[in-house]
Design a protein around this motif. Structure first.
Motif, PDB file in Angstrom:
ATOM      1  N   GLU A 261      -7.857   9.714   5.178  1.00 39.12           N
ATOM      2  CA  GLU A 261      -6.427   9.520   5.398  1.00 39.12           C
ATOM      3  C   GLU A 261      -5.820  10.673   6.198  1.00 39.12           C
ATOM      4  OE1 GLU A 261      -4.630   8.844   1.584  1.00 39.12           O
ATOM      5  OE2 GLU A 261      -5.146   6.712   1.579  1.00 39.12           O
ATOM      6  N   LEU A 262      -6.433  11.865   6.113  1.00 38.14           N
ATOM      7  CA  LEU A 262      -5.943  12.989   6.902  1.00 38.14           C
ATOM      8  C   LEU A 262      -6.034  12.714   8.396  1.00 38.14           C
ATOM      9  CD1 LEU A 262      -7.697  15.915   4.947  1.00 38.14           C
ATOM     10  CD2 LEU A 262      -5.242  15.406   4.958  1.00 38.14           C
ATOM     11  N   ALA A 263      -7.016  11.904   8.777  1.00 39.64           N
ATOM     12  CA  ALA A 263      -7.306  11.701  10.200  1.00 39.64           C
ATOM     13  C   ALA A 263      -6.521  10.563  10.824  1.00 39.64           C
ATOM     14  CB  ALA A 263      -8.804  11.444  10.385  1.00 39.64           C
ATOM     15  N   ILE A 264      -5.843   9.736  10.037  1.00 41.52           N
ATOM     16  CA  ILE A 264      -5.274   8.506  10.592  1.00 41.52           C
ATOM     17  C   ILE A 264      -3.764   8.396  10.387  1.00 41.52           C
ATOM     18  CG2 ILE A 264      -7.407   7.177  10.460  1.00 41.52           C
ATOM     19  CD1 ILE A 264      -6.467   6.077   7.758  1.00 41.52           C
ATOM     20  N   THR A 265      -3.104   9.490  10.053  1.00 44.18           N
ATOM     21  CA  THR A 265      -1.664   9.434   9.799  1.00 44.18           C
ATOM     22  C   THR A 265      -0.900   8.872  10.993  1.00 44.18           C
ATOM     23  OG1 THR A 265      -1.870  11.343   8.333  1.00 44.18           O
ATOM     24  CG2 THR A 265       0.339  10.804   9.124  1.00 44.18           C
ATOM     25  N   GLU A 266      -1.155   9.421  12.173  1.00 44.43           N
ATOM     26  CA  GLU A 266      -0.426   8.985  13.372  1.00 44.43           C
ATOM     27  C   GLU A 266      -0.787   7.556  13.752  1.00 44.43           C
ATOM     28  OE1 GLU A 266      -0.973  11.694  16.559  1.00 44.43           O
ATOM     29  OE2 GLU A 266      -0.150  13.421  15.470  1.00 44.43           O
ATOM     30  N   GLU A 267      -2.062   7.201  13.637  1.00 43.05           N
ATOM     31  CA  GLU A 267      -2.493   5.853  14.020  1.00 43.05           C
ATOM     32  C   GLU A 267      -1.904   4.791  13.093  1.00 43.05           C
ATOM     33  OE1 GLU A 267      -4.920   8.729  15.980  1.00 43.05           O
ATOM     34  OE2 GLU A 267      -4.436   8.503  13.845  1.00 43.05           O
ATOM     35  N   LEU A 268      -1.772   5.108  11.799  1.00 46.23           N
ATOM     36  CA  LEU A 268      -1.153   4.147  10.884  1.00 46.23           C
ATOM     37  C   LEU A 268       0.344   4.027  11.159  1.00 46.23           C
ATOM     38  CD1 LEU A 268      -2.880   5.030   7.478  1.00 46.23           C
ATOM     39  CD2 LEU A 268      -3.386   3.103   9.006  1.00 46.23           C
ATOM     40  N   ALA A 269       0.994   5.154  11.452  1.00 46.20           N
ATOM     41  CA  ALA A 269       2.435   5.126  11.719  1.00 46.20           C
ATOM     42  C   ALA A 269       2.752   4.340  12.978  1.00 46.20           C
ATOM     43  CB  ALA A 269       2.976   6.547  11.828  1.00 46.20           C
ATOM     44  N   SER A 270       1.882   4.422  13.983  1.00 48.41           N
ATOM     45  CA  SER A 270       2.128   3.726  15.259  1.00 48.41           C
ATOM     46  C   SER A 270       1.525   2.328  15.287  1.00 48.41           C
ATOM     47  CB  SER A 270       1.551   4.557  16.403  1.00 48.41           C
ATOM     48  OG  SER A 270       0.138   4.670  16.279  1.00 48.41           O
ATOM     49  N   ARG A 271       0.884   1.914  14.196  1.00 48.68           N
ATOM     50  CA  ARG A 271       0.252   0.594  14.060  1.00 48.68           C
ATOM     51  C   ARG A 271      -0.918   0.401  15.023  1.00 48.68           C
ATOM     52  NH1 ARG A 271       0.520  -2.805   9.999  1.00 48.68           N
ATOM     53  NH2 ARG A 271       0.354  -4.573  11.429  1.00 48.68           N
ATOM     54  N   ARG A 272      -1.500   1.501  15.498  1.00 48.37           N
ATOM     55  CA  ARG A 272      -2.742   1.359  16.259  1.00 48.37           C
ATOM     56  C   ARG A 272      -3.907   1.066  15.328  1.00 48.37           C
ATOM     57  NH1 ARG A 272      -3.623   6.517  19.566  1.00 48.37           N
ATOM     58  NH2 ARG A 272      -2.308   7.473  17.943  1.00 48.37           N
ATOM     59  N   LEU A 273      -3.757   1.443  14.062  1.00 45.51           N
ATOM     60  CA  LEU A 273      -4.714   1.082  13.020  1.00 45.51           C
ATOM     61  C   LEU A 273      -3.943   0.525  11.835  1.00 45.51           C
ATOM     62  CD1 LEU A 273      -7.254   4.059  12.989  1.00 45.51           C
ATOM     63  CD2 LEU A 273      -7.681   1.732  13.819  1.00 45.51           C
ATOM     64  N   VAL A 274      -4.607  -0.355  11.085  1.00 44.44           N
ATOM     65  CA  VAL A 274      -4.022  -0.945   9.879  1.00 44.44           C
ATOM     66  C   VAL A 274      -4.955  -0.638   8.716  1.00 44.44           C
ATOM     67  CG1 VAL A 274      -3.329  -3.081   8.738  1.00 44.44           C
ATOM     68  CG2 VAL A 274      -2.930  -2.786  11.201  1.00 44.44           C
ATOM     69  N   ALA A 275      -4.393  -0.124   7.614  1.00 50.67           N
ATOM     70  CA  ALA A 275      -5.189   0.155   6.419  1.00 50.67           C
ATOM     71  C   ALA A 275      -5.425  -1.137   5.646  1.00 50.67           C
ATOM     72  CB  ALA A 275      -4.487   1.179   5.535  1.00 50.67           C
ATOM     73  N   VAL A 276      -6.644  -1.335   5.185  1.00 54.86           N
ATOM     74  CA  VAL A 276      -7.021  -2.525   4.432  1.00 54.86           C
ATOM     75  C   VAL A 276      -7.360  -2.102   3.005  1.00 54.86           C
ATOM     76  CG1 VAL A 276      -8.590  -4.494   4.300  1.00 54.86           C
ATOM     77  CG2 VAL A 276      -7.975  -3.525   6.545  1.00 54.86           C
ATOM     78  N   PRO A 277      -6.560  -2.483   2.009  1.00 55.91           N
ATOM     79  CA  PRO A 277      -6.868  -2.077   0.628  1.00 55.91           C
ATOM     80  C   PRO A 277      -8.146  -2.737   0.133  1.00 55.91           C
ATOM     81  CG  PRO A 277      -5.037  -3.626   0.679  1.00 55.91           C
ATOM     82  CD  PRO A 277      -5.326  -3.280   2.104  1.00 55.91           C
ATOM     83  N   VAL A 278      -8.878  -1.996  -0.723  1.00 60.15           N
ATOM     84  CA  VAL A 278     -10.117  -2.505  -1.314  1.00 60.15           C
ATOM     85  C   VAL A 278      -9.918  -2.566  -2.826  1.00 60.15           C
ATOM     86  CG1 VAL A 278     -12.608  -2.175  -1.544  1.00 60.15           C
ATOM     87  CG2 VAL A 278     -11.437  -1.429   0.550  1.00 60.15           C
ATOM     88  N   ALA A 279     -10.185  -3.693  -3.428  1.00 62.16           N
ATOM     89  CA  ALA A 279      -9.936  -3.892  -4.856  1.00 62.16           C
ATOM     90  C   ALA A 279     -10.837  -2.998  -5.706  1.00 62.16           C
ATOM     91  CB  ALA A 279     -10.159  -5.362  -5.217  1.00 62.16           C
ATOM     92  N   GLY A 280     -10.213  -2.227  -6.615  1.00 58.29           N
ATOM     93  CA  GLY A 280     -10.970  -1.455  -7.595  1.00 58.29           C
ATOM     94  C   GLY A 280     -11.833  -0.342  -7.037  1.00 58.29           C
ATOM     95  N   MET A 281     -11.520   0.155  -5.841  1.00 52.62           N
ATOM     96  CA  MET A 281     -12.357   1.205  -5.244  1.00 52.62           C
ATOM     97  C   MET A 281     -11.453   2.196  -4.515  1.00 52.62           C
ATOM     98  SD  MET A 281     -15.860   0.687  -3.088  1.00 52.62           S
ATOM     99  CE  MET A 281     -15.088   0.474  -1.503  1.00 52.62           C
ATOM    100  N   PRO A 282     -10.971   3.261  -5.218  1.00 47.59           N
ATOM    101  CA  PRO A 282     -10.009   4.184  -4.608  1.00 47.59           C
ATOM    102  C   PRO A 282     -10.592   5.085  -3.527  1.00 47.59           C
ATOM    103  CG  PRO A 282     -10.621   4.928  -6.807  1.00 47.59           C
ATOM    104  CD  PRO A 282     -11.234   3.566  -6.638  1.00 47.59           C
ATOM    105  N   LEU A 283     -11.907   5.347  -3.538  1.00 48.66           N
ATOM    106  CA  LEU A 283     -12.570   6.182  -2.529  1.00 48.66           C
ATOM    107  C   LEU A 283     -11.946   7.577  -2.432  1.00 48.66           C
ATOM    108  CD1 LEU A 283     -13.143   3.600   0.362  1.00 48.66           C
ATOM    109  CD2 LEU A 283     -14.829   4.487  -1.261  1.00 48.66           C
ATOM    110  N   ALA A 284     -11.626   8.176  -3.577  1.00 45.64           N
ATOM    111  CA  ALA A 284     -11.090   9.537  -3.595  1.00 45.64           C
ATOM    112  C   ALA A 284     -12.239  10.538  -3.515  1.00 45.64           C
ATOM    113  CB  ALA A 284     -10.282   9.769  -4.862  1.00 45.64           C
ATOM    114  N   ARG A 285     -11.949  11.698  -2.985  1.00 41.04           N
ATOM    115  CA  ARG A 285     -12.972  12.749  -2.906  1.00 41.04           C
ATOM    116  C   ARG A 285     -12.325  14.130  -2.902  1.00 41.04           C
ATOM    117  NH1 ARG A 285     -15.089  12.748   3.408  1.00 41.04           N
ATOM    118  NH2 ARG A 285     -13.047  12.919   4.395  1.00 41.04           N
ATOM    119  N   ASP A 286     -13.125  15.138  -3.249  1.00 42.74           N
ATOM    120  CA  ASP A 286     -12.689  16.528  -3.212  1.00 42.74           C
ATOM    121  C   ASP A 286     -13.186  17.183  -1.925  1.00 42.74           C
ATOM    122  OD1 ASP A 286     -11.515  16.403  -5.740  1.00 42.74           O
ATOM    123  OD2 ASP A 286     -13.402  16.916  -6.743  1.00 42.74           O
ATOM    124  N   LEU A 287     -12.375  18.066  -1.384  1.00 40.25           N
ATOM    125  CA  LEU A 287     -12.777  18.899  -0.247  1.00 40.25           C
ATOM    126  C   LEU A 287     -12.988  20.305  -0.784  1.00 40.25           C
ATOM    127  CD1 LEU A 287     -10.204  17.641   2.424  1.00 40.25           C
ATOM    128  CD2 LEU A 287     -12.416  16.664   1.774  1.00 40.25           C
TER     129      LEU A 287
END
Length: 321
Positions: A261-287
């Motif tokens: 999500e850090l890499a796609i903030t601008e692309e989501l805001a400008s609708r060049r990319l669309v986020a697709v939710p996935v059921a029951g899979m948050p895909l969280a991670r630690d850096l």
């Protein structure tokens, strides 16, 4: 009785037989000033403390060092000889200190950082700008690669501090969590997934060829683990070596991708990319910031680590991420 000779007693350590450096510096000050009071003021202690330290040194050495009288303090013959030896010890200590300072200066003159792609592109620039403000004379080099490559550089001694995105701390390293992140499934607006109303089923995601980062990347590790219960990832549509390349391919409409999500903030805001939710899979991670096990960062590496978060928590290697 046994005739086996007893082993010799180990020799006493030199540090137990020789007065400490502060006491020797006080003795040299007495020799310069001929006054215990002025010597005490020079070294920053009270006169009673100075007298006590001289007496303690005399007991340790077994000789009188200073004659005290109303007219001042005078070295005894033994005191003059000990003072000559003390001067050589203090000069050697000063040379030692200067050498250590030079080593520290050489260490502090550079910082080698290795970071996985997302952190290198979207988090480290801000941290390095802040570091530059406090350490303008420190030369910083940054090598970006996947998490496996970062671990290899640290273990080979080619980096002073690393940053990775995987599920856990790589073998041979210690680390702290410095940020949290989420992965998102994204597509170009023209892709059929961009218009769907229901969340994507994880099994469908696993069966679909995706634009992916290469094996060894933190993003790929997290996705592999999340989809292992659904048969694992399908053969990639494209396998690319950088977050920027994956994002560009997704924006072009080549296919769906999984990105931070850090890499796609601008692309989501400008609708060049669309986020697709996935059921029951948050895909969280630690850096994480990482370094070779048992070697906590020092110098500029420690300063950079302190900028990543106010109170980093050292992780146990056995913790479950």
């Amino acid at each position: 009785m046994s005739n086996v000779p007893r082993p010799p007693e180990p020799p006493a350590l030199v540090s137990h037989r020789v007065p400490d450096l502060g006491a020797l510096e006080l003795l040299l000050a007495v020799a310069r000033h001929g006054s215990l009071g002025r010597a005490a003021r020079e070294v920053g202690i009270t006169q009673p403390a100075a007298s006590s330290r001289i007496r303690s040194m005399e007991r340790q050495l077994g000789v009188a060092l200073v004659d005290r009288s109303p007219r001042g303090s005078r070295l005894t013959d033994a005191g003059a000889l000990v003072t000559d030896w003390a001067r050589r010890v203090v000069e050697a200590a000063e040379a030692f200190d200067a050498g250590v300072q030079a080593l520290r200066g050489r260490r502090d003159s550079r910082l080698r950082v290795a970071a996985s792609m997302t952190i290198a592109e979207y988090l480290l620039p801000g941290w390095l700008i802040a570091l530059r403000a406090g350490l303008p004379d420190t030369a910083v080099s940054l090598q970006a690669g996947n998490s496996a490559a970062v671990a290899g550089q640290l273990l080979a001694g080619d980096a002073d501090l690393g940053f990775v995105e995987g599920l856990a701390i790589p073998d041979g390293l210690d680390g702290v969590v410095v940020a949290r992140d989420r992965l998102a499934v994204v597509t170009a607006p023209s892709h059929p997934w961009a218009c769907r109303r229901a969340a994507l089923d994880p099994a469908e995601l696993a069966a679909t060829p995706l634009i992916l980062r290469e094996r060894g990347s933190g993003t790929r590790q997290v996705l592999d683990a999340a989809l292992s219960a659904y048969g694992g990832l399908a053969r990639p549509l494209l396998e690319l070596a950088s977050t920027t390349a994956v994002k560009a391919a997704a924006v072009s409409g080549a296919g769906p991708a999984v990105l931070s999500e850090l890499a796609i903030t601008e692309e989501l805001a400008s609708r060049r990319l669309v986020a697709v939710p996935v059921a029951g899979m948050p895909l969280a991670r630690d850096l994480r910031a990482v370094w070779p096990a048992g070697h906590r960062p020092t110098g500029p590496a420690r300063d950079l680590l302190s900028l990543t978060r106010a109170e980093p928590r050292t992780e146990d290697r056995n913790d479950t991420p």
